[in-house]
Design an enzyme around this catalytic site. Structure first.
Site, PDB file in Angstrom:
ATOM      1  N   SER A  63      -4.660  -4.079  -1.160  1.00 60.44           N
ATOM      2  CA  SER A  63      -4.537  -3.651  -2.550  1.00 60.44           C
ATOM      3  C   SER A  63      -4.913  -4.779  -3.511  1.00 60.44           C
ATOM      4  O   SER A  63      -4.805  -5.959  -3.181  1.00 60.44           O
ATOM      5  CB  SER A  63      -3.105  -3.231  -2.856  1.00 60.44           C
ATOM      6  OG  SER A  63      -2.670  -2.291  -1.911  1.00 60.44           O
TER       7      SER A  63
HETATM    8  N1  SAH Z   1      -0.370  -3.492   2.707  1.00 60.38           N
HETATM    9  C1  SAH Z   1      -1.687  -3.763   3.234  1.00 60.38           C
HETATM   10  C2  SAH Z   1      -2.726  -2.773   2.780  1.00 60.38           C
HETATM   11  C3  SAH Z   1      -2.446  -1.392   3.225  1.00 60.38           C
HETATM   12  S1  SAH Z   1      -3.847  -0.339   3.437  1.00 60.38           S
HETATM   13  C4  SAH Z   1      -2.125  -5.175   2.944  1.00 60.38           C
HETATM   14  O1  SAH Z   1      -1.405  -5.926   2.271  1.00 60.38           O
HETATM   15  O2  SAH Z   1      -3.208  -5.571   3.411  1.00 60.38           O
HETATM   16  C5  SAH Z   1      -2.980   0.976   4.215  1.00 60.38           C
HETATM   17  C6  SAH Z   1      -2.672   0.749   5.674  1.00 60.38           C
HETATM   18  O3  SAH Z   1      -1.826   1.813   6.096  1.00 60.38           O
HETATM   19  C7  SAH Z   1      -3.904   0.790   6.560  1.00 60.38           C
HETATM   20  O4  SAH Z   1      -3.966  -0.378   7.331  1.00 60.38           O
HETATM   21  C8  SAH Z   1      -3.664   2.026   7.434  1.00 60.38           C
HETATM   22  O5  SAH Z   1      -4.180   1.906   8.742  1.00 60.38           O
HETATM   23  C9  SAH Z   1      -2.144   2.111   7.434  1.00 60.38           C
HETATM   24  N2  SAH Z   1      -1.569   3.418   7.754  1.00 60.38           N
HETATM   25  C10 SAH Z   1      -2.020   4.655   7.415  1.00 60.38           C
HETATM   26  N3  SAH Z   1      -1.180   5.591   7.897  1.00 60.38           N
HETATM   27  C11 SAH Z   1      -0.189   4.947   8.551  1.00 60.38           C
HETATM   28  C12 SAH Z   1       0.990   5.368   9.270  1.00 60.38           C
HETATM   29  N4  SAH Z   1       1.316   6.666   9.423  1.00 60.38           N
HETATM   30  N5  SAH Z   1       1.779   4.419   9.819  1.00 60.38           N
HETATM   31  C13 SAH Z   1       1.483   3.097   9.703  1.00 60.38           C
HETATM   32  N6  SAH Z   1       0.387   2.639   9.036  1.00 60.38           N
HETATM   33  C14 SAH Z   1      -0.429   3.545   8.466  1.00 60.38           C
END
Ligand code: SAH
Length: 215
Positions: free
Chosen positions: A61
């Site tokens: 983000s």
């Molecule tokens: N917080 C992260 C960015 C998140 S992007 C950072 O600081 O870099 C969103 C993430 O959520 C992605 O890596 C994606 O693979 C994950 N995601 C999506 N659905 C999910 C689920 N059901 N459980 C765990 N992770 C999930």
């Protein structure tokens, strides 16, 4: 400009003018080396006012969004926090600076592994990376004082509500597939209080209590 100067500028030009006030959040954003989470190709853009690709179709983000969500969690220092959507591990590192223990859940194995290794090399011993469907929460480690969801879902996944303590807070981007709003809920003895905040766009939460597919 070195990376430390870039971070100071990021805080002064992107976070303070837009109203981030929590001094501990600003300090954590000044300290955590975001460029090490962005990967070598994106290093020079790591402190830009934008989200960054981290592979597997996922993104870290924008710094402002990380700061807003973290500020909404009202962390004082000893909380047990759950993050859903580890991605690069950057948000988890920010949380680790400000809370007691951080559990972070990722569904993509390659991302979970890379984040675990990166957090270990930066000595974040209070972060625990788990590979699982985070839309179910993390029942084995519950309850949590705070939960932050960093992927978008149609509503706050129901299991999470049962996994926070009384006076606990959940912050999550909630809305349609392509546009959401940050929702903060607080569990009180009188029921659940809801507040809507900044509009935002996150990649989808894919799982049992999120969206079923990535498209
Ligand atoms: N917080 C992260 C960015 C998140 S992007 C950072 O600081 O870099 C969103 C993430 O959520 C992605 O890596 C994606 O693979 C994950 N995601 C999506 N659905 C999910 C689920 N059901 N459980 C765990 N992770 C999930």
């Amino acid at each position: 400009m070195n990376f430390e100067e870039m971070r100071r500028l990021m805080v002064e030009s992107q976070l303070v003018p837009r109203g981030i006030k929590d001094a501990r959040v600003l300090e954590a954003m000044r300290r955590v080396p975001r460029h090490l989470f962005a990967g070598p190709q994106a290093e020079q853009r790591a402190y830009d006012d934008s989200a960054l690709p981290i592979g597997e179709g996922q993104t870290i983000s924008q710094p402002y969004m990380v700061a807003v969500m973290t500020e909404l969690l009202e962390l004082k220092g000893d909380e047990k926090v759950l993050e859903i959507g580890t991605g690069s591990g950057y948000q988890a590192a920010i949380l680790a600076e400000l809370a007691g223990e951080v559990y972070t859940v990722e569904r993509v194995a390659a991302l979970a592994e890379a984040a675990r290794e990166r957090l270990r090399s930066l000595f974040y011993g209070n972060v625990h990376v788990r590979l699982a469907d985070g839309s179910l929460g993390l029942p084995k480690e519950a309850p949590f004082d705070r939960i932050i969801v960093t992927a978008a879902s149609p509503s706050i996944p129901a299991p999470l509500i049962n996994q926070i303590t009384e006076d606990g807070i959940i912050v999550a981007p909630v809305g349609s597939r392509f546009s959401q709003q940050l929702l903060k809920i607080r569990k009180t003895s009188k029921g659940i209080l809801e507040e809507y905040h900044t509009p935002c766009v996150f990649v989808p939460l894919v799982g049992e209590y999120g969206w079923k597919i990535e498209e």
